[in-house]
Design an enzyme around this catalytic site. Structure first.
Site, short mmCIF file in Angstrom:
data_model
loop_
_atom_site.label_atom_id
_atom_site.label_comp_id
_atom_site.label_asym_id
_atom_site.label_seq_id
_atom_site.Cartn_x
_atom_site.Cartn_y
_atom_site.Cartn_z
N HIS A 219 0.82 -1.22 0.00
CA HIS A 219 0.00 0.00 0.00
C HIS A 219 0.85 1.27 0.00
O HIS A 219 0.33 2.37 -0.18
CB HIS A 219 -0.95 0.00 1.20
CG HIS A 219 -2.30 0.56 0.89
ND1 HIS A 219 -2.51 1.45 -0.15
CD2 HIS A 219 -3.51 0.36 1.47
CE1 HIS A 219 -3.79 1.76 -0.20
NE2 HIS A 219 -4.43 1.12 0.76
N ASP B 270 -2.20 1.61 -4.92
CA ASP B 270 -3.49 1.88 -4.27
C ASP B 270 -4.53 0.87 -4.75
O ASP B 270 -4.31 0.13 -5.71
CB ASP B 270 -3.95 3.32 -4.53
CG ASP B 270 -4.08 3.65 -6.01
OD1 ASP B 270 -4.76 2.89 -6.73
OD2 ASP B 270 -3.49 4.65 -6.45
#
Length: 492
Positions: free
Chosen positions: A462, A466
């Site tokens: 992350h 995304d």
């Protein structure tokens, strides 16, 4: 070490500081040739044969099978013919001072030191002026790079189509050449002045692990007092923790004791510990979906006996690998790694798709290199070859490095969904669940029909990827698998 040269454990890969000695191919008293295999070692990543840099007689073996050997530490002492002759001459001529003895030792070592002009040394691999280079498949930019680095293209193994030499092939060859020459220079210093000077040289080269190992090896023969102290310390440690494979007492409930077996973690399992620990520190999010694979299964049935497979078993995995490569072409944002410190992303050009493989020695993730250049049969054959190497513990460091992303084919064992852990420094991984027939509505949405469904579970770093980017990547890849005939539009 009068009349001897020592051959040590050289660099076996980035970040590797020690290796397990799996087996010896020689013993004390054996006569060996230059480049003859001495032993096999197992790093966290791969099994590697260590060859002799010198021709001569093995006079001392420093380690036993199963030992952990630090990079830069001596493996064997070798007496070369030149060193033997110099030692015999020195024995016949009385020495008037310690200085003359030192000079004789230096002469013996010099007799077989690294010589850039001697055929068969690494320097003969350099230079791009060979006439044979003109017959090598390579782009002009690659030829220019080879000239700048002093690399003979005829000696470089090309990984491109039809054996074409690529830029990364030249860079990899040059890196190996520099490392080999550095090792020979270290041996030269060590032969004359001992491991202490070798350690200093390794430190100048920036290899801290090798420097520490060489410096710690500067006195291979401890004094009687030191030996006694070491033996006492070893006995105390064994009593406290138990030796490998020996039972150790552990307190249980109510004061009872339980016998525990201490099993050292070696080989692939050490890599698993390191990789999983690193992956656990990465903020990872997961995304799950399902893929209808009716068309894929039908295409496999049609092609499974095709002669182009050359005996390789065709599963749906080669199609999955190829579809991932085609998706990376459209979404290259997942073919990156995060630079140490997090200041930049490192974009990878090749599509090196890793496949997690379970072996008796632990989990390992070799990758199929440059999938963008390979056909389905070539991918199937490469996967079969990597599986054989993994089962035999013969994967090279290159086989398990430089990956783009990883496939965990957990469905072949069982289960449908997973939360896969990343394979650092990669930023994405996909776990394939078991293919199973399930009821689903048809295109009209009014009738239930049987469909073969494969659940897929994605994991993403992350810090880099995304959720929307990973979902778009997965959707495009899913279309290619549900309509495998679309793969034809992208094959070259």
């Amino acid at each position: 070490m009068h009349g001897r040269l020592w051959s040590g454990l050289h660099h076996t890969g980035e970040g590797i500081s020690e290796c397990e000695l799996m087996q010896w191919f020689v013993k004390e008293g054996d006569v060996v040739d230059e480049f003859q295999p001495l032993c096999e070692v197992q790093s966290d990543k791969a099994a590697i044969e260590i060859t002799s840099r010198y021709a001569g007689t093995i006079v001392k073996v420093h380690h036993a099978q199963g030992d952990l050997v630090k990079v830069g530490a001596p493996l064997v002492d070798i007496r070369t013919p030149e060193a033997q002759a110099a030692a015999e001459e020195a024995a016949e001529t009385p020495s008037s001072s310690s200085g003359s003895s030192s000079n004789t030792t230096g002469a013996a070592a010099e007799a077989y030191d690294y010589d850039p002009s001697r055929p068969g040394t690494d320097s003969s691999s350099g230079g791009s002026g060979s006439d044979s280079s003109s017959n090598v498949l390579a782009a002009p930019t690659v030829r220019r790079l080879a000239r700048e680095l002093g690399v003979d293209l005829a000696r470089v193994q090309g990984k491109g189509p039809s054996g074409r030499v690529l830029r990364e092939d030249v860079e990899r060859f040059k890196a190996g050449l520099v490392s080999s020459i550095a090792d020979k220079l270290v041996d030269r210093i060590a032969a004359k002045a001992g491991p202490s000077s070798a350690g200093k040289l390794y430190a100048e080269l920036g290899d801290v692990a090798a420097a520490e190992a060489a410096l710690s090896a500067q006195d291979m023969t401890p004094t009687p007092a030191a030996a006694a102290a070491g033996a006492a310390a070893g006995a105390a440690a064994a009593a406290a923790a138990g030796t490998a494979g020996a039972p150790a007492a552990a307190a249980g409930a109510g004061g009872s004791t339980e016998a525990l077996i201490r099993m050292p973690i070696r080989g692939y399992r050490r890599a698993m510990v390191k990789s999983a620990t690193e992956a656990g520190s990465i903020p990872t999010f997961h995304f799950m979906d399902e893929v209808e694979v009716e068309g894929l299964l039908g295409l496999r049935r049609l092609l499974k006996d095709d002669p182009a497979l050359d005996g390789a078993k065709l599963t749906y995995l080669p199609f999955v690998v190829k579809a991932l490569s085609l998706t990376l072409l459209k979404h290259p944002g997942l073919n990156v790694s995060l630079e140490a410190g997090g200041a930049a992303l490192l974009q990878r050009a090749s599509h090196n798709i890793g496949v997690a493989m379970a072996t008796s020695n632990g989990l390992v993730v070799p990758n199929v290199k440059q999938v963008e250049t390979k056909s389905i049969p070539e991918i199937a054959r490469e996967l079969a070859h990597l599986q054989q190497l993994a089962a035999a513990g013969r994967l090279s460091s290159d086989d398990v490095s430089h990956g783009s992303l990883t496939i965990s084919n957990i469905g072949t064992v069982g289960g449908t969904n997973a939360t896969p852990m990343l394979n650092p420094p990669e930023v994405a991984i996909v776990a394939l669940g078991r293919v199973q027939p399930l009821p689903r509505y048809d295109a009209s949405g009014t009738s239930l029909v049987k469909k073969h469904i494969m659940n897929v579970s994605w994991g993403g770093d992350h810090r880099v990827v995304d959720g929307a980017a990973l979902a778009e990547f997965s959707n495009y890849w899913k279309q290619l698998l549900q309509q495998p005939e679309r793969l034809l539009m992208h094959l070259r």
